[in-house]
Design a protein around this motif. Structure first.
Motif, PDB file in Angstrom:
ATOM      1  N   MET A  45       0.844  -1.190   0.000  1.00  0.00           N
ATOM      2  CA  MET A  45       0.000   0.000   0.000  1.00  0.00           C
ATOM      3  C   MET A  45       0.884   1.246   0.000  1.00  0.00           C
ATOM      4  SD  MET A  45      -2.880   1.139   2.809  1.00  0.00           S
ATOM      5  CE  MET A  45      -4.084  -0.064   2.250  1.00  0.00           C
ATOM      6  N   GLN A  46       0.591   2.167  -0.879  1.00  0.00           N
ATOM      7  CA  GLN A  46       1.352   3.412  -0.933  1.00  0.00           C
ATOM      8  C   GLN A  46       0.848   4.365   0.142  1.00  0.00           C
ATOM      9  OE1 GLN A  46       1.001   5.578  -4.605  1.00  0.00           O
ATOM     10  NE2 GLN A  46       3.005   6.549  -4.357  1.00  0.00           N
ATOM     11  N   THR A  47       1.747   4.993   0.848  1.00  0.00           N
ATOM     12  CA  THR A  47       1.377   5.956   1.889  1.00  0.00           C
ATOM     13  C   THR A  47       1.993   7.311   1.572  1.00  0.00           C
ATOM     14  OG1 THR A  47       3.279   5.358   3.247  1.00  0.00           O
ATOM     15  CG2 THR A  47       1.231   4.156   3.657  1.00  0.00           C
ATOM     16  N   HIS A  75      -3.526  -5.219  -0.566  1.00  0.00           N
ATOM     17  CA  HIS A  75      -4.936  -5.113  -0.979  1.00  0.00           C
ATOM     18  C   HIS A  75      -5.527  -6.434  -1.468  1.00  0.00           C
ATOM     19  CE1 HIS A  75      -3.835  -0.775  -1.466  1.00  0.00           C
ATOM     20  NE2 HIS A  75      -2.819  -1.232  -2.164  1.00  0.00           N
ATOM     21  N   CYS A  76      -4.945  -7.572  -1.109  1.00  0.00           N
ATOM     22  CA  CYS A  76      -5.391  -8.838  -1.697  1.00  0.00           C
ATOM     23  C   CYS A  76      -6.803  -9.226  -1.288  1.00  0.00           C
ATOM     24  CB  CYS A  76      -4.407  -9.952  -1.367  1.00  0.00           C
ATOM     25  SG  CYS A  76      -4.360 -10.413   0.388  1.00  0.00           S
ATOM     26  N   GLY A  77      -7.208  -8.858  -0.082  1.00  0.00           N
ATOM     27  CA  GLY A  77      -8.559  -9.156   0.376  1.00  0.00           C
ATOM     28  C   GLY A  77      -8.746 -10.535   0.973  1.00  0.00           C
ATOM     29  N   PHE A  78      -7.658 -11.311   1.141  1.00  0.00           N
ATOM     30  CA  PHE A  78      -7.806 -12.612   1.777  1.00  0.00           C
ATOM     31  C   PHE A  78      -8.428 -12.478   3.175  1.00  0.00           C
ATOM     32  CE2 PHE A  78      -4.334 -15.314  -0.524  1.00  0.00           C
ATOM     33  CZ  PHE A  78      -4.960 -15.032  -1.736  1.00  0.00           C
ATOM     34  N   CYS A  79      -8.124 -11.373   3.844  1.00  0.00           N
ATOM     35  CA  CYS A  79      -8.605 -11.157   5.213  1.00  0.00           C
ATOM     36  C   CYS A  79     -10.122 -11.068   5.298  1.00  0.00           C
ATOM     37  CB  CYS A  79      -7.975  -9.901   5.801  1.00  0.00           C
ATOM     38  SG  CYS A  79      -8.274  -8.396   4.833  1.00  0.00           S
ATOM     39  N   SER A  87     -14.320  -4.769   7.229  1.00  0.00           N
ATOM     40  CA  SER A  87     -13.315  -5.798   6.985  1.00  0.00           C
ATOM     41  C   SER A  87     -11.961  -5.232   7.387  1.00  0.00           C
ATOM     42  CB  SER A  87     -13.283  -6.172   5.497  1.00  0.00           C
ATOM     43  OG  SER A  87     -12.687  -5.123   4.735  1.00  0.00           O
ATOM     44  N   PRO A  88     -10.960  -6.087   7.615  1.00  0.00           N
ATOM     45  CA  PRO A  88      -9.626  -5.563   7.936  1.00  0.00           C
ATOM     46  C   PRO A  88      -9.088  -4.640   6.844  1.00  0.00           C
ATOM     47  CG  PRO A  88      -9.757  -7.888   8.465  1.00  0.00           C
ATOM     48  CD  PRO A  88     -11.020  -7.553   7.724  1.00  0.00           C
ATOM     49  N   CYS A 119      -3.490 -13.464   6.549  1.00  0.00           N
ATOM     50  CA  CYS A 119      -2.748 -12.544   5.682  1.00  0.00           C
ATOM     51  C   CYS A 119      -1.462 -13.163   5.136  1.00  0.00           C
ATOM     52  CB  CYS A 119      -2.407 -11.268   6.455  1.00  0.00           C
ATOM     53  SG  CYS A 119      -1.484 -10.057   5.463  1.00  0.00           S
ATOM     54  N   PRO A 120      -1.299 -13.209   3.811  1.00  0.00           N
ATOM     55  CA  PRO A 120      -0.072 -13.765   3.243  1.00  0.00           C
ATOM     56  C   PRO A 120       1.102 -12.788   3.259  1.00  0.00           C
ATOM     57  CG  PRO A 120      -1.529 -13.078   1.477  1.00  0.00           C
ATOM     58  CD  PRO A 120      -2.277 -12.839   2.753  1.00  0.00           C
TER      59      PRO A 120
END
Length: 435
Positions: free
Chosen positions: A1-3, A27-31, A47-48, A86-87
């Protein structure tokens, strides 16, 4: 993620840490698949991944928290299932704790919410006050319906969860000696809520440890681990509890040495194991806190290192509920199951064992609607495996699940103690008569 934190913002060690955590998210969304609130509500903000975006925007802007961020973050259980899934290794626990501390110092909650949170923070971590509050709950229970809706709804949940009777305090000896040759010397965290709600858990743990050749020391001046206030964003209060415990256990280590510091409440264990981080920027405590944290073990984690005696079958089917703080927070999953099987119980797990029961410290009071929905789902999966007994390793889970189950709900260590010569757990007397 860019900050996009400024150099000045990154000069703050807390912001620098949050920035590093945010940058690990891809940003994979597995969570989302394993987040209890997302599976209930289906809202990305719950969601997380959604909360991470909210936290990023809130912290980057440097502005006070708003209701748009506070409500989804309040609805987070801190079950940490997302960290197991989370991977990319996003350390969501530290990020959401930072967000809650930011909310606590920058956001003005409605008056009723502020008052309820203040009462919880001033009562639950202090056993004497909590005991008095539970006795007072007996007087307030008939009026619970008056608070069922509106801003005082958490009071109704408090009264619903309060036990009908308050057990007398356990009077543990300063030192409980090992039976036979001493194999280890340990201290047992007494904590706060558990010693009021179910003091028999630690009594059973001490009996079992002594039977297995372990000397158990009661450390004076210890107290609440700090988890309850920490998860409400009261970072300074949590650090004060942590410093007191570091001082108390460090003195005991110097006095007689300790092979481990044990917990029978996995929520406490997760917090104790994180003391090195919680006090990591305190020059007077960072090293001592890390030393203490390295000594902490869940009771089942420690028992698994001993030669636990195999027992004959007991004719009892036990559904094991894996507390989130144990399986996700501490990554301790197999030891309780293995120990229960060695103790002679038939052990089964419910479907979706990774999902939270809805307890989560003060969550089942502050977010009672969601907590009740999570409880209903957990009870349904537990009942589906047709247990005689439900076992768990955290006082919050025991209290929450017992409110919805028709069978006995007991701590894992109570069953292990019973199987190796201890008395039948009190909760079994009413619901289950085993051989």
């Amino acid at each position: 993620m860019q900050t996009h934190f400024s150099s000045a913002q990154r000069a703050d060690p807390a912001i620098a840490e949050a920035d590093a955590i945010l940058r690990t998210c891809v940003h994979c969304g597995f969570c989302t698949a394993t987040c209890p609130t997302y599976t209930l509500l289906g809202d990305e903000r719950d969601s997380p991944r959604g909360r991470i975006y909210l936290i990023k925007d809130m912290l980057e802007s440097g502005r006070p928290a708003t209701t748009e961020e506070v409500e989804p973050i309040d609805r987070c259980l801190s079950c940490l299932s997302c960290m197991t899934t989370c991977p990319s290794g996003v350390h969501y626990m530290h990020l959401v704790d930072h967000a809650r501390a930011h909310i606590e110092t920058t956001y003005t909650r409605p008056l009723a919410d502020r008052l309820i949170r203040a009462v919880l923070a001033r009562v639950l971590p202090h056993p004497a006050r909590f005991r008095l509050a539970l006795k007072a709950a007996a007087l307030g229970r008939p009026f619970a319906g008056l608070f069922a809706r509106g801003p005082l709804k958490p009071l109704a949940a408090m009264l619903r969860l309060a036990p009908r009777t308050v057990a007398p305090a356990a009077n543990a000896a300063r030192v409980s000696p090992a039976q036979g040759p001493r194999r280890a010397r340990v201290a047992l965290l007494e904590g706060c809520a558990q010693q009021v709600l179910q003091p028999g858990i630690d009594v059973a743990a001490i009996r079992l440890l002594n039977r297995l050749g372990v000397e158990v020391v009661r450390v004076t001046d210890q107290g609440c681990c700090g988890a309850l206030v920490h998860h409400m964003g009261r970072a300074a209060d949590a650090q004060a509890f942590a410093r007191a415990n570091v001082d108390a256990f460090t003195r005991e280590m110097a006095r007689g040495g300790l092979d481990a510091i044990l917990t029978t409440a996995s929520g406490c264990g997760t917090t104790l194991k994180d003391y090195g981080h919680l006090l990591g920027r305190d020059p007077g405590y960072a090293r001592k806190a890390a030393t203490l944290a390295a000594q902490v073990r869940d009771i089942t984690e420690f028992l698994a290192t001993l030669d636990f005696p195999a027992q004959p079958p007991r004719g009892a089917r036990v559904a094991y509920h894996s507390a989130c703080s144990l399986q996700h927070g501490q990554k301790v999953k197999a030891p309780p199951l293995d120990l229960l099987r060695r103790a002679g119980f038939e052990v089964v797990e419910p479907a979706d064992p990774h999902l939270c029961c809805g307890s989560a410290g003060t969550y089942n009071m502050l977010q009672s609607d969601l907590a009740e929905a999570l409880l209903a789902r957990k009870v349904a999966t537990l009942e589906a495996v047709k247990p005689d007994i439900v076992a768990a390793g955290n006082i919050g889970c025991l209290t929450q699940i017992a409110a919805g189950m028709g069978v006995s709900v007991v701590h894992t260590v109570e069953l292990l103690d019973w199987a190796t010569g201890g008395p039948r757990p009190a909760a079994l007397l009413e619901h289950f008569q085993a051989k």
